[in-house]
Design a protein around this motif. Structure first.
Motif, PDB file in Angstrom:
ATOM      1  N   ALA A  38       0.827  -1.209   0.000  1.00 34.01           N
ATOM      2  CA  ALA A  38       0.000   0.000   0.000  1.00 34.01           C
ATOM      3  C   ALA A  38       0.860   1.257   0.000  1.00 34.01           C
ATOM      4  O   ALA A  38       0.438   2.297  -0.521  1.00 34.01           O
ATOM      5  N   ALA A  39       2.067   1.188   0.526  1.00 34.36           N
ATOM      6  CA  ALA A  39       2.969   2.337   0.509  1.00 34.36           C
ATOM      7  C   ALA A  39       3.350   2.715  -0.923  1.00 34.36           C
ATOM      8  O   ALA A  39       3.707   3.862  -1.192  1.00 34.36           O
ATOM      9  N   VAL A  40       3.235   1.776  -1.845  1.00 31.64           N
ATOM     10  CA  VAL A  40       3.592   2.025  -3.250  1.00 31.64           C
ATOM     11  C   VAL A  40       2.363   2.286  -4.111  1.00 31.64           C
ATOM     12  O   VAL A  40       2.343   3.227  -4.898  1.00 31.64           O
ATOM     13  N   LYS A  78      11.048   1.060  -0.176  1.00 29.13           N
ATOM     14  CA  LYS A  78       9.646   0.622  -0.179  1.00 29.13           C
ATOM     15  C   LYS A  78       9.485  -0.719  -0.907  1.00 29.13           C
ATOM     16  O   LYS A  78       8.788  -1.610  -0.433  1.00 29.13           O
ATOM     17  N   LEU A  79      10.122  -0.842  -2.069  1.00 33.45           N
ATOM     18  CA  LEU A  79       9.976  -2.076  -2.838  1.00 33.45           C
ATOM     19  C   LEU A  79      10.725  -3.243  -2.206  1.00 33.45           C
ATOM     20  O   LEU A  79      10.332  -4.393  -2.376  1.00 33.45           O
ATOM     21  N   LYS A  80      11.789  -2.966  -1.485  1.00 35.36           N
ATOM     22  CA  LYS A  80      12.532  -4.041  -0.832  1.00 35.36           C
ATOM     23  C   LYS A  80      11.644  -4.752   0.198  1.00 35.36           C
ATOM     24  O   LYS A  80      11.730  -5.956   0.375  1.00 35.36           O
ATOM     25  N   GLU A  81      10.741  -4.003   0.847  1.00 30.17           N
ATOM     26  CA  GLU A  81       9.798  -4.609   1.789  1.00 30.17           C
ATOM     27  C   GLU A  81       8.814  -5.531   1.061  1.00 30.17           C
ATOM     28  O   GLU A  81       8.398  -6.544   1.601  1.00 30.17           O
ATOM     29  N   VAL A  82       8.455  -5.159  -0.146  1.00 27.66           N
ATOM     30  CA  VAL A  82       7.508  -5.962  -0.926  1.00 27.66           C
ATOM     31  C   VAL A  82       8.209  -7.176  -1.541  1.00 27.66           C
ATOM     32  O   VAL A  82       7.726  -8.305  -1.433  1.00 27.66           O
ATOM     33  N   PHE A  83       9.365  -6.960  -2.182  1.00 28.12           N
ATOM     34  CA  PHE A  83      10.055  -8.028  -2.894  1.00 28.12           C
ATOM     35  C   PHE A  83      10.868  -8.937  -1.976  1.00 28.12           C
ATOM     36  O   PHE A  83      11.050 -10.107  -2.266  1.00 28.12           O
ATOM     37  N   GLY A  84      11.400  -8.375  -0.889  1.00 28.05           N
ATOM     38  CA  GLY A  84      12.218  -9.164   0.020  1.00 28.05           C
ATOM     39  C   GLY A  84      13.662  -9.304  -0.412  1.00 28.05           C
ATOM     40  O   GLY A  84      14.437 -10.003   0.219  1.00 28.05           O
ATOM     41  N   LYS A  85      14.061  -8.665  -1.497  1.00 30.93           N
ATOM     42  CA  LYS A  85      15.450  -8.699  -1.953  1.00 30.93           C
ATOM     43  C   LYS A  85      15.752  -7.436  -2.749  1.00 30.93           C
ATOM     44  O   LYS A  85      14.831  -6.740  -3.183  1.00 30.93           O
ATOM     45  N   PRO A  86      17.020  -7.117  -2.933  1.00 30.70           N
ATOM     46  CA  PRO A  86      17.377  -5.840  -3.549  1.00 30.70           C
ATOM     47  C   PRO A  86      17.130  -5.728  -5.054  1.00 30.70           C
ATOM     48  O   PRO A  86      17.003  -4.633  -5.579  1.00 30.70           O
ATOM     49  N   GLN A  87      17.035  -6.864  -5.755  1.00 28.25           N
ATOM     50  CA  GLN A  87      16.805  -6.810  -7.199  1.00 28.25           C
ATOM     51  C   GLN A  87      15.971  -8.014  -7.623  1.00 28.25           C
ATOM     52  O   GLN A  87      16.204  -9.133  -7.171  1.00 28.25           O
ATOM     53  N   VAL A  88      14.972  -7.772  -8.483  1.00 31.86           N
ATOM     54  CA  VAL A  88      14.130  -8.845  -9.022  1.00 31.86           C
ATOM     55  C   VAL A  88      13.965  -8.648 -10.517  1.00 31.86           C
ATOM     56  O   VAL A  88      14.119  -7.539 -11.028  1.00 31.86           O
ATOM     57  N   SER A  89      13.631  -9.738 -11.208  1.00 35.39           N
ATOM     58  CA  SER A  89      13.335  -9.604 -12.637  1.00 35.39           C
ATOM     59  C   SER A  89      11.863  -9.225 -12.774  1.00 35.39           C
ATOM     60  O   SER A  89      11.052  -9.487 -11.878  1.00 35.39           O
ATOM     61  N   MET A  90      11.520  -8.623 -13.893  1.00 34.34           N
ATOM     62  CA  MET A  90      10.136  -8.206 -14.092  1.00 34.34           C
ATOM     63  C   MET A  90       9.209  -9.417 -14.145  1.00 34.34           C
ATOM     64  O   MET A  90       8.027  -9.299 -13.875  1.00 34.34           O
ATOM     65  N   PHE A  91       9.745 -10.587 -14.455  1.00 34.27           N
ATOM     66  CA  PHE A  91       8.928 -11.793 -14.520  1.00 34.27           C
ATOM     67  C   PHE A  91       8.619 -12.327 -13.110  1.00 34.27           C
ATOM     68  O   PHE A  91       7.582 -12.927 -12.898  1.00 34.27           O
ATOM     69  N   GLU A  92       9.526 -12.113 -12.168  1.00 33.35           N
ATOM     70  CA  GLU A  92       9.312 -12.531 -10.784  1.00 33.35           C
ATOM     71  C   GLU A  92       8.310 -11.628 -10.071  1.00 33.35           C
ATOM     72  O   GLU A  92       7.670 -12.041  -9.112  1.00 33.35           O
ATOM     73  N   ALA A  94       5.333 -10.274 -10.496  1.00 36.64           N
ATOM     74  CA  ALA A  94       3.926 -10.635 -10.311  1.00 36.64           C
ATOM     75  C   ALA A  94       3.768 -11.735  -9.266  1.00 36.64           C
ATOM     76  O   ALA A  94       2.840 -11.703  -8.462  1.00 36.64           O
ATOM     77  N   GLY A  95       4.680 -12.692  -9.236  1.00 37.75           N
ATOM     78  CA  GLY A  95       4.615 -13.757  -8.252  1.00 37.75           C
ATOM     79  C   GLY A  95       4.853 -13.260  -6.843  1.00 37.75           C
ATOM     80  O   GLY A  95       4.226 -13.717  -5.889  1.00 37.75           O
ATOM     81  N   LEU A  96       5.776 -12.306  -6.700  1.00 40.54           N
ATOM     82  CA  LEU A  96       6.080 -11.771  -5.386  1.00 40.54           C
ATOM     83  C   LEU A  96       4.944 -10.908  -4.846  1.00 40.54           C
ATOM     84  O   LEU A  96       4.766 -10.795  -3.641  1.00 40.54           O
ATOM     85  N   ILE A  97       4.167 -10.324  -5.741  1.00 43.57           N
ATOM     86  CA  ILE A  97       3.048  -9.483  -5.327  1.00 43.57           C
ATOM     87  C   ILE A  97       1.943 -10.323  -4.687  1.00 43.57           C
ATOM     88  O   ILE A  97       1.229  -9.871  -3.811  1.00 43.57           O
ATOM     89  N   GLY A  98       1.810 -11.573  -5.114  1.00 44.33           N
ATOM     90  CA  GLY A  98       0.757 -12.451  -4.612  1.00 44.33           C
ATOM     91  C   GLY A  98       0.768 -12.608  -3.096  1.00 44.33           C
ATOM     92  O   GLY A  98      -0.273 -12.808  -2.484  1.00 44.33           O
ATOM     93  N   LYS A  99       1.937 -12.479  -2.484  1.00 47.35           N
ATOM     94  CA  LYS A  99       2.043 -12.609  -1.036  1.00 47.35           C
ATOM     95  C   LYS A  99       1.536 -11.374  -0.304  1.00 47.35           C
ATOM     96  O   LYS A  99       1.346 -11.397   0.886  1.00 47.35           O
ATOM     97  N   HIS A 100       1.344 -10.283  -1.043  1.00 49.75           N
ATOM     98  CA  HIS A 100       0.981  -9.005  -0.423  1.00 49.75           C
ATOM     99  C   HIS A 100      -0.448  -8.545  -0.724  1.00 49.75           C
ATOM    100  O   HIS A 100      -0.770  -7.387  -0.517  1.00 49.75           O
ATOM    101  N   VAL A 101      -1.277  -9.447  -1.237  1.00 49.92           N
ATOM    102  CA  VAL A 101      -2.676  -9.085  -1.513  1.00 49.92           C
ATOM    103  C   VAL A 101      -3.601 -10.139  -0.935  1.00 49.92           C
ATOM    104  O   VAL A 101      -3.246 -11.305  -0.796  1.00 49.92           O
ATOM    105  N   LYS A 102      -4.798  -9.694  -0.541  1.00 48.21           N
ATOM    106  CA  LYS A 102      -5.825 -10.623  -0.025  1.00 48.21           C
ATOM    107  C   LYS A 102      -7.079 -10.460  -0.842  1.00 48.21           C
ATOM    108  O   LYS A 102      -7.480  -9.423  -1.208  1.00 48.21           O
TER     109      LYS A 102
END
Length: 102
Positions: A38-40, A78-92, A94-102
């Motif tokens: 939500a911060a983003v 802000k994104l590091k809190e969402v992704f959990g790591k300093p760099q992600v690929s654009m393909f990853e 969408a999968g990482l976002i799934g953990k942050h939505v209900k």
């Protein structure tokens, strides 16, 4: 030596009218983002497609795409809190976002 002319190809049969594509209801269901997300993208419930769109707006506005490889996203605080790591690929992403939505 004479070469035989090829007969012109027959015109392809007209394709049947394509059905209008209906959106998948699962993608259009509004989901509530976690506090970190939500911060983003904001705290209002949004469909998954809108969440990804808002993430890209944020990434481009803050120049977070890697200069050498545009497919990689460098996370800020802000994104590091969402992704959990300093760099992600654009393909990853969408999968990482799934953990942050209900």
């Amino acid at each position: 030596m004479a070469t035989a002319k090829k007969a012109p190809a027959a015109a392809p049969a007209a394709a049947p009218a394509a059905k209008k594509r209906t959106p998948n209801a699962a993608f259009m269901k509004p989901l509530t983002p976690s506090a970190a997300l939500a911060a983003v993208v904001g705290k209002d419930p949004l469909p998954r497609t809108e969440i990804i769109s808002k993430l890209w707006v944020y990434i481009k506005a803050n120049n977070l795409q890697d200069a050498a490889n545009k497919r990689m996203i460098n996370a800020d605080a802000k994104l590091k809190e969402v992704f959990g790591k300093p760099q992600v690929s654009m393909f990853e992403m969408a999968g990482l976002i799934g953990k942050h939505v209900k």
